[in-house]
Design a protein around this motif. Structure first.
Motif, PDB file in Angstrom:
ATOM      1  N   VAL A   1       0.877  -1.172   0.000  1.00  0.00           N
ATOM      2  CA  VAL A   1       0.000   0.000   0.000  1.00  0.00           C
ATOM      3  C   VAL A   1       0.914   1.221   0.000  1.00  0.00           C
ATOM      4  CG1 VAL A   1      -1.909   1.186   1.133  1.00  0.00           C
ATOM      5  CG2 VAL A   1      -1.668  -1.295   1.389  1.00  0.00           C
ATOM      6  N   SER A   2       0.717   2.103  -0.960  1.00  0.00           N
ATOM      7  CA  SER A   2       1.604   3.259  -1.101  1.00  0.00           C
ATOM      8  C   SER A   2       0.798   4.552  -1.092  1.00  0.00           C
ATOM      9  CB  SER A   2       2.390   3.155  -2.418  1.00  0.00           C
ATOM     10  OG  SER A   2       3.234   4.266  -2.577  1.00  0.00           O
TER      11      SER A   2
ATOM     12  N   ALA B   1      -9.082   0.653  10.195  1.00  0.00           N
ATOM     13  CA  ALA B   1      -9.140  -0.248   9.035  1.00  0.00           C
ATOM     14  C   ALA B   1      -9.387  -1.685   9.484  1.00  0.00           C
ATOM     15  CB  ALA B   1      -7.841  -0.155   8.240  1.00  0.00           C
ATOM     16  N   HIS B   2      -8.774  -2.096  10.598  1.00  0.00           N
ATOM     17  CA  HIS B   2      -8.976  -3.463  11.085  1.00  0.00           C
ATOM     18  C   HIS B   2     -10.412  -3.675  11.544  1.00  0.00           C
ATOM     19  CE1 HIS B   2      -8.634  -7.053  13.656  1.00  0.00           C
ATOM     20  NE2 HIS B   2      -7.604  -7.361  12.892  1.00  0.00           N
ATOM     21  N   GLN B   3     -10.963  -2.698  12.253  1.00  0.00           N
ATOM     22  CA  GLN B   3     -12.360  -2.787  12.685  1.00  0.00           C
ATOM     23  C   GLN B   3     -13.281  -2.970  11.474  1.00  0.00           C
ATOM     24  OE1 GLN B   3     -13.916  -2.636  15.823  1.00  0.00           O
ATOM     25  NE2 GLN B   3     -15.853  -2.957  14.749  1.00  0.00           N
ATOM     26  N   ARG B   4     -13.014  -2.212  10.436  1.00  0.00           N
ATOM     27  CA  ARG B   4     -13.896  -2.268   9.252  1.00  0.00           C
ATOM     28  C   ARG B   4     -13.654  -3.525   8.423  1.00  0.00           C
ATOM     29  NH1 ARG B   4     -13.490   4.246   7.758  1.00  0.00           N
ATOM     30  NH2 ARG B   4     -14.987   4.903   9.375  1.00  0.00           N
TER      31      ARG B   4
ATOM     32  N   VAL C   1      -6.223 -16.482   5.018  1.00  0.00           N
ATOM     33  CA  VAL C   1      -6.886 -15.250   5.460  1.00  0.00           C
ATOM     34  C   VAL C   1      -6.447 -14.056   4.609  1.00  0.00           C
ATOM     35  CG1 VAL C   1      -7.409 -15.981   7.803  1.00  0.00           C
ATOM     36  CG2 VAL C   1      -5.157 -15.035   7.315  1.00  0.00           C
ATOM     37  N   ALA C   2      -6.135 -14.346   3.346  1.00  0.00           N
ATOM     38  CA  ALA C   2      -5.699 -13.277   2.436  1.00  0.00           C
ATOM     39  C   ALA C   2      -6.805 -12.264   2.182  1.00  0.00           C
ATOM     40  CB  ALA C   2      -5.226 -13.881   1.116  1.00  0.00           C
ATOM     41  N   ALA C   3      -8.030 -12.727   2.070  1.00  0.00           N
ATOM     42  CA  ALA C   3      -9.131 -11.810   1.741  1.00  0.00           C
ATOM     43  C   ALA C   3      -9.276 -10.698   2.773  1.00  0.00           C
ATOM     44  CB  ALA C   3     -10.435 -12.582   1.570  1.00  0.00           C
ATOM     45  N   PRO C   4      -9.277 -11.001   4.080  1.00  0.00           N
ATOM     46  CA  PRO C   4      -9.349  -9.908   5.057  1.00  0.00           C
ATOM     47  C   PRO C   4      -8.151  -8.953   4.985  1.00  0.00           C
ATOM     48  CG  PRO C   4      -9.904 -12.001   6.093  1.00  0.00           C
ATOM     49  CD  PRO C   4      -9.403 -12.321   4.730  1.00  0.00           C
ATOM     50  N   MET C   5      -6.973  -9.477   4.624  1.00  0.00           N
ATOM     51  CA  MET C   5      -5.813  -8.587   4.483  1.00  0.00           C
ATOM     52  C   MET C   5      -6.028  -7.586   3.351  1.00  0.00           C
ATOM     53  SD  MET C   5      -1.892  -9.394   3.285  1.00  0.00           S
ATOM     54  CE  MET C   5      -2.482  -9.640   1.588  1.00  0.00           C
ATOM     55  N   HIS C   6      -6.522  -8.064   2.226  1.00  0.00           N
ATOM     56  CA  HIS C   6      -6.770  -7.151   1.100  1.00  0.00           C
ATOM     57  C   HIS C   6      -7.884  -6.161   1.443  1.00  0.00           C
ATOM     58  CE1 HIS C   6      -3.941  -8.907  -1.714  1.00  0.00           C
ATOM     59  NE2 HIS C   6      -4.382 -10.106  -1.403  1.00  0.00           N
ATOM     60  N   THR C   7      -8.880  -6.617   2.189  1.00  0.00           N
ATOM     61  CA  THR C   7      -9.933  -5.705   2.646  1.00  0.00           C
ATOM     62  C   THR C   7      -9.346  -4.662   3.591  1.00  0.00           C
ATOM     63  OG1 THR C   7     -11.532  -7.517   2.467  1.00  0.00           O
ATOM     64  CG2 THR C   7     -12.205  -5.599   3.739  1.00  0.00           C
ATOM     65  N   PHE C   8      -8.459  -5.110   4.492  1.00  0.00           N
ATOM     66  CA  PHE C   8      -7.771  -4.191   5.402  1.00  0.00           C
ATOM     67  C   PHE C   8      -6.996  -3.140   4.604  1.00  0.00           C
ATOM     68  CE2 PHE C   8      -3.720  -3.140   7.513  1.00  0.00           C
ATOM     69  CZ  PHE C   8      -4.170  -2.584   8.706  1.00  0.00           C
ATOM     70  N   ALA C   9      -6.298  -3.558   3.542  1.00  0.00           N
ATOM     71  CA  ALA C   9      -5.535  -2.613   2.719  1.00  0.00           C
ATOM     72  C   ALA C   9      -6.452  -1.562   2.106  1.00  0.00           C
ATOM     73  CB  ALA C   9      -4.776  -3.369   1.631  1.00  0.00           C
ATOM     74  N   ASP C  10      -7.599  -2.000   1.601  1.00  0.00           N
ATOM     75  CA  ASP C  10      -8.559  -1.051   1.008  1.00  0.00           C
ATOM     76  C   ASP C  10      -9.065  -0.064   2.060  1.00  0.00           C
ATOM     77  OD1 ASP C  10      -8.284  -2.301  -1.435  1.00  0.00           O
ATOM     78  OD2 ASP C  10     -10.064  -3.570  -1.182  1.00  0.00           O
ATOM     79  N   HIS C  11      -9.407  -0.588   3.232  1.00  0.00           N
ATOM     80  CA  HIS C  11      -9.911   0.289   4.293  1.00  0.00           C
ATOM     81  C   HIS C  11      -8.817   1.221   4.811  1.00  0.00           C
ATOM     82  CE1 HIS C  11     -14.024  -1.007   4.656  1.00  0.00           C
ATOM     83  NE2 HIS C  11     -13.681  -2.287   4.780  1.00  0.00           N
ATOM     84  N   LEU C  12      -7.574   0.763   4.784  1.00  0.00           N
ATOM     85  CA  LEU C  12      -6.480   1.628   5.239  1.00  0.00           C
ATOM     86  C   LEU C  12      -6.350   2.841   4.320  1.00  0.00           C
ATOM     87  CD1 LEU C  12      -4.095   2.208   7.107  1.00  0.00           C
ATOM     88  CD2 LEU C  12      -2.692   0.728   5.651  1.00  0.00           C
ATOM     89  N   ARG C  13      -6.435   2.611   3.023  1.00  0.00           N
ATOM     90  CA  ARG C  13      -6.376   3.741   2.076  1.00  0.00           C
ATOM     91  C   ARG C  13      -7.482   4.745   2.381  1.00  0.00           C
ATOM     92  NH1 ARG C  13      -5.526  -0.851  -1.289  1.00  0.00           N
ATOM     93  NH2 ARG C  13      -3.413  -0.910  -2.148  1.00  0.00           N
TER      94      ARG C  13
ATOM     95  N   VAL D   1      -6.993   6.678   5.932  1.00  0.00           N
ATOM     96  CA  VAL D   1      -6.019   7.777   5.929  1.00  0.00           C
ATOM     97  C   VAL D   1      -6.665   9.038   5.357  1.00  0.00           C
ATOM     98  CG1 VAL D   1      -3.867   8.586   4.881  1.00  0.00           C
ATOM     99  CG2 VAL D   1      -3.971   6.311   5.916  1.00  0.00           C
ATOM    100  N   THR D   2      -7.373   8.885   4.256  1.00  0.00           N
ATOM    101  CA  THR D   2      -8.054  10.041   3.648  1.00  0.00           C
ATOM    102  C   THR D   2      -9.130  10.602   4.578  1.00  0.00           C
ATOM    103  OG1 THR D   2      -7.662   9.152   1.436  1.00  0.00           O
ATOM    104  CG2 THR D   2      -9.423  10.777   1.660  1.00  0.00           C
ATOM    105  N   GLU D   3      -9.914   9.707   5.167  1.00  0.00           N
ATOM    106  CA  GLU D   3     -11.015  10.122   6.037  1.00  0.00           C
ATOM    107  C   GLU D   3     -10.498  10.879   7.268  1.00  0.00           C
ATOM    108  OE1 GLU D   3     -14.696   7.982   8.479  1.00  0.00           O
ATOM    109  OE2 GLU D   3     -13.529   6.843   6.997  1.00  0.00           O
ATOM    110  N   LEU D   4      -9.425  10.368   7.868  1.00  0.00           N
ATOM    111  CA  LEU D   4      -8.893  11.012   9.072  1.00  0.00           C
ATOM    112  C   LEU D   4      -8.237  12.343   8.746  1.00  0.00           C
ATOM    113  CD1 LEU D   4      -7.471   7.906  10.970  1.00  0.00           C
ATOM    114  CD2 LEU D   4      -9.607   9.151  11.394  1.00  0.00           C
ATOM    115  N   ARG D   5      -7.602  12.433   7.601  1.00  0.00           N
ATOM    116  CA  ARG D   5      -7.041  13.735   7.171  1.00  0.00           C
ATOM    117  C   ARG D   5      -8.146  14.781   7.054  1.00  0.00           C
ATOM    118  NH1 ARG D   5      -3.110  13.229   2.017  1.00  0.00           N
ATOM    119  NH2 ARG D   5      -3.025  15.469   2.366  1.00  0.00           N
ATOM    120  N   GLU D   6      -9.227  14.378   6.401  1.00  0.00           N
ATOM    121  CA  GLU D   6     -10.339  15.315   6.211  1.00  0.00           C
ATOM    122  C   GLU D   6     -10.976  15.683   7.546  1.00  0.00           C
ATOM    123  OE1 GLU D   6     -12.800  13.215   3.468  1.00  0.00           O
ATOM    124  OE2 GLU D   6     -11.532  13.683   1.712  1.00  0.00           O
TER     125      GLU D   6
END
Length: 611
Positions: free
Chosen positions: A400-401, A428-431, A588-600, A603-608
């Motif tokens: 994730v970049s 992101a983990h909660q979501r 458990v790859a699917a939750p990791m990829h979901t975590f990556a999406d939620h992390l992106r 970060v945007t949501e918390l900045r705003e």
């Protein structure tokens, strides 16, 4: 199985007067917490993850542990006596060897960590020769104690780990591994080795990088030597002869196989000696990774027999010149390796070569390193190769970049950069998984004598309140901002406590280990029930294992996950960018990829929110 790489310190002044190791004996000792303080902190740390019944059960066992005649008192007294013993540097002196050298699973992917360097635009041979020249220059400076002691906020940091950068190899053992290294009774002072080991297509070569008089070879000499290795490997080695595969085995299994290898033919013992005493390894790959993630994955667990995972330092250079490092973790944490990498990559290779006194001496001495194998050993090499390939394939990873977010962004929002990203991870983990889970963050403690890292547990009641507010549709922005700032402040406060040595986990863990080692002698014949409580088991069952490595010279940092459902979160947080490498078991790859999406999104949501 915590990956304690150690979040690198900030506001570091790398310049200090005095020889490299001049502060070691005057650094303050790691403080030994009181039993009461660690038990109180333990209850506070585990409480957010427990139900009311689980908290009550944990509190009852902590009370029993603390009774005047309780097991905790006897174990603490033994630890206090050990800490006061002549020659003991820290009450953690036996903890660290057990923690790292006592693990019995494979260290490849599970313990070793990597850095992917910034691209240089150089060819493979030019890049590899430059890395060798830089490392040799650092070694010569270290030998003369010319590497300045690191000072952070006016406090000298231990430099002890630098002694394990060169000619250091982990040796597998049946019950516990050992370390073969310089600066020891067996080998006092710096390493006198003049060679490295170069891998290409599963074959190994011993390459001298210093002449007989100790003068480093020139860059042209080094490039010629590396080129000779590649020419010698025009045909890939027989997979069953690539003994590097054996270093991927579980430790006791590898120990038995190594003994068979060593005793089968006297020349095998000589070859092992050449590998184990080599300054470091250089692994030349015959392919270019398709993308950054593939480069990271190959730095973490690529092998094809082209690694010796027990070696402290292995530089890996791909066919297109991209490069990185794989590090054996038992004596080296991320902070020390970052300082080494920054010194290596912060100066152009020709300048390293000039400053080291290198001169042209012709083609460096070069010889193949081979083992004589019987059918059983060849079968074990093949089996190890197949098993580790499957293990690597059973690991899911992603990157994730963030090119528009960095430490400066967080500071502009008046929040600690590390607190910001840790809160983003929790949201992101909660979501992604619908709940919070035990989260480990390593905290560097090098201001203490032989200090390494402390285990910080991230989830606090303040973080629970913050996540709840973010997930509550009725919560207004002011409420969310208030809970965010309270959680961030608590995070910073806890990190400072860990840096000060005020943390419970490693202290209580060492008391448990004392019971295992000396229980009969001390009259504590059974494991105290505290270590079977919901609090102890839940607090240490990682859902997220996080560690930071900030350096402008690296793109990504990474390590494997630490349990069957854990996401390993290795991050490079710099002023203007933020890169994360995630790893988890494939089921458990699917939750990791979901975590990556939620992390992106987080970060945007918390900045705003904070803006």
């Amino acid at each position: 199985m915590n990956n304690a790489q150690g979040s690198a310190p900030t506001a570091t002044d790398p310049t200090s007067s005095g020889p490299t190791f001049s502060h070691e004996n005057t650094l303050p000792r790691v403080p030994l917490p009181t039993l009461e303080a660690s038990c109180e902190r333990f209850l506070a740390w585990c409480a957010p993850l427990l139900t009311a019944d689980e908290r009550a059960a944990t509190e009852a066992e902590v009370a029993a542990f603390l009774r005047p005649d309780g097991a905790g008192r006897m174990l603490q007294a033994a630890l206090e006596a050990y800490d006061a013993t002549d020659g003991v540097h820290s009450w953690l002196d036996t903890f660290w060897p057990y923690r790292y050298l006592g693990r019995r699973d494979r260290i490849a992917l599970n313990a070793n960590f990597f850095f992917l360097f910034q691209d240089s635009g150089q060819s493979q041979l030019e890049r590899a020769a430059g890395l060798v020249a830089g490392a040799v220059h650092y070694k010569k400076q270290l030998d003369q104690e010319l590497i300045p002691p690191v000072v952070q906020r006016g406090r000298p940091q231990t430099m002890e780990q630098n002694k394990y950068l060169f000619s250091t190899t982990r040796i597998p053992g049946p019950q516990q591994d050992t370390v073969r290294a310089p600066y020891t009774e067996e080998q006092p002072g710096p390493s006198d080795a003049r060679h490295i080991v170069v891998f290409f297509r599963g074959a190994m070569h011993k390459l001298d990088v210093l002449g007989t008089d100790g003068v480093p070879h020139s860059l042209d000499d080094l490039e010629a030597g590396l080129n000779a290795v590649i020419k010698a490997g025009a045909e890939p080695a027989d997979a069953a002869s690539s003994v590097g595969h054996l270093t991927t085995m579980a430790r006791a299994e590898w120990a038995a196989t190594r003994e068979s290898l060593r005793t089968y033919d006297p020349r095998n013992a000589t070859t092992l000696d050449d590998i184990e005493t080599a300054l470091f390894c250089v692994c030349l790959e015959d392919f270019a990774p398709a993308d950054t993630q593939e480069a990271c994955d190959n730095l973490l667990h690529g092998d094809r027999g082209n690694r010796w995972f027990d070696k402290a330092v292995s530089f890996i250079v791909f066919a297109d010149g991209r490069a990185g490092i794989n590090v054996e973790h038992c004596e080296l944490d991320g902070t020390t390796v970052l300082s080494f990498v920054d010194a290596l990559l912060g100066t152009p290779a020709p300048e390293h070569s000039r400053l080291s006194g290198a001169r042209s001496q012709g083609l460096p001495a070069l010889e193949p390193l081979t083992f004589t194998l019987d059918d059983d050993l060849r079968a074990q090499v093949r089996s190890a190769a197949e098993a580790f390939a499957a293990y690597g394939e059973a690991t899911a990873t992603t990157t994730v970049s963030f090119d528009d977010f960095g430490a400066n962004t967080a500071k502009a929002l008046r929040v600690s950069p590390d607190a910001f990203v840790q809160l983003a991870y929790q949201l992101a983990h909660q979501r992604a998984k619908g709940h919070l889970g035990a989260t480990y963050e390593s905290i560097a403690t090098r201001q203490w004598r032989r200090g390494r890292t402390e285990a910080m547990r991230v989830v606090t009641p303040e973080i629970q309140a913050f996540v709840a507010a973010m997930e509550d549709p009725a919560a207004d922005p002011d409420t969310r901002r208030t809970t965010f700032r309270a959680a961030a402040e608590k995070h910073v406060a806890r990190a400072k406590e860990c840096q000060a040595g005020d943390a419970p986990e490693q202290h209580l863990w060492e008391l448990e280990l004392i019971q295992r080692r000396r229980g009969a002698e001390l009259g504590v014949t059974e494991q105290p029930a505290l270590y079977r409580t919901p609090g102890w088991l839940t607090m240490r069952d990682d859902y997220l294992s996080t560690s930071s490595a900030p350096s402008a010279h690296i793109q990504y940092f990474g390590f494997g996950s630490t349990s069957s459902r854990c996401i390993g979160v290795a991050y490079v947080l710099l002023p203007e960018r933020f890169n994360v490498y995630l790893s988890t078991p494939l089921p458990v790859a699917a939750p990791m990829h979901t975590f990556a999406d939620h992390l992106r999104a987080a970060v945007t949501e918390l900045r705003e929110l904070l803006a």
